[in-house]
Design a protein around this motif. Sequence first.
Motif, PDB file in Angstrom:
ATOM      1  N   LEU A  91      15.315  -1.056   4.191  1.00  0.00           N
ATOM      2  CA  LEU A  91      15.621  -1.135   5.626  1.00  0.00           C
ATOM      3  C   LEU A  91      16.718  -2.164   5.886  1.00  0.00           C
ATOM      4  O   LEU A  91      17.608  -1.944   6.707  1.00  0.00           O
ATOM      5  N   SER A  92      16.668  -3.273   5.154  1.00  0.00           N
ATOM      6  CA  SER A  92      17.674  -4.321   5.362  1.00  0.00           C
ATOM      7  C   SER A  92      19.042  -3.896   4.831  1.00  0.00           C
ATOM      8  O   SER A  92      20.069  -4.473   5.218  1.00  0.00           O
ATOM      9  N   HIS A 100       8.248  -0.695   7.909  1.00  0.00           N
ATOM     10  CA  HIS A 100       8.223  -2.155   8.026  1.00  0.00           C
ATOM     11  C   HIS A 100       6.977  -2.778   7.396  1.00  0.00           C
ATOM     12  O   HIS A 100       7.007  -3.945   6.993  1.00  0.00           O
ATOM     13  N   GLN A 139       6.161  -4.184   2.271  1.00  0.00           N
ATOM     14  CA  GLN A 139       7.030  -5.271   1.831  1.00  0.00           C
ATOM     15  C   GLN A 139       6.815  -5.566   0.341  1.00  0.00           C
ATOM     16  O   GLN A 139       5.711  -5.444  -0.170  1.00  0.00           O
ATOM     17  N   THR A 164       9.424   2.367  11.828  1.00  0.00           N
ATOM     18  CA  THR A 164       8.296   1.506  12.204  1.00  0.00           C
ATOM     19  C   THR A 164       7.224   1.511  11.124  1.00  0.00           C
ATOM     20  O   THR A 164       6.632   0.473  10.818  1.00  0.00           O
TER      21      THR A 164
END
Length: 211
Positions: free
Chosen positions: A100-101, A143, A146, A140
């Motif tokens: 995502l980053s 997220h 991780q 969403t």
Amino acid sequence: MHYIYLHGFASSPNSAKARDINSRFAQIHTPLKIPDLNLGDFSHLTITRQLKQVAAEFPLNAAEVTLIGSSLGGLTAAHLGQQYLQVQRLVLLAPAFGFLSHWLPNLGDEKLQRWQQEKYLEVYHYGEKRSLPLHYEFVTDAHQYQERQLQRPIPTLILHGKEDEVIPIQASRDFACLRPWVELVELDSDHALGSVTSEIWQAIRLFCQLP
């Protein structure tokens, strides 16, 4: 040992990498499952859906599983390895750690805001060879997954191209340096890894102790 291959984001079981690895498994008479993670509904893809779908493919007799995952399929495989003791080995090809980053900033703020408001974004799907709408729930949902959660010491081989333009190899370096059970092999290739298929197969064969 059961082997399952997880293709990447906006890809399919018919990708070049999936077909190459499948043919090599066939040559050594070893079954390889390659589920279609699109489920006929790419628009409502989430990592959670992929996790549930692949877990349903695990053998019911608790036989051990090796997961081979490419890009987002690699990230999915890593989280399956964390959640299921049945997973005894991981092979991750350019795994999408921190994707995502890396991906969202490339869209730009305006496009990202429009996606949030309108709920769907047109994404080019390499398997379908056309653009398809993807629901914002994909973001969403993602997220919650991780890398810091991935602490189970499961034997893991990462193969990552030094010229990867999608997921920088530093993401795999950072992951491996904190986990002594992870072996990182850096290859002279890009995200697709299409130029190093023989090296990939030799590494998989050795790591998985295949005939």
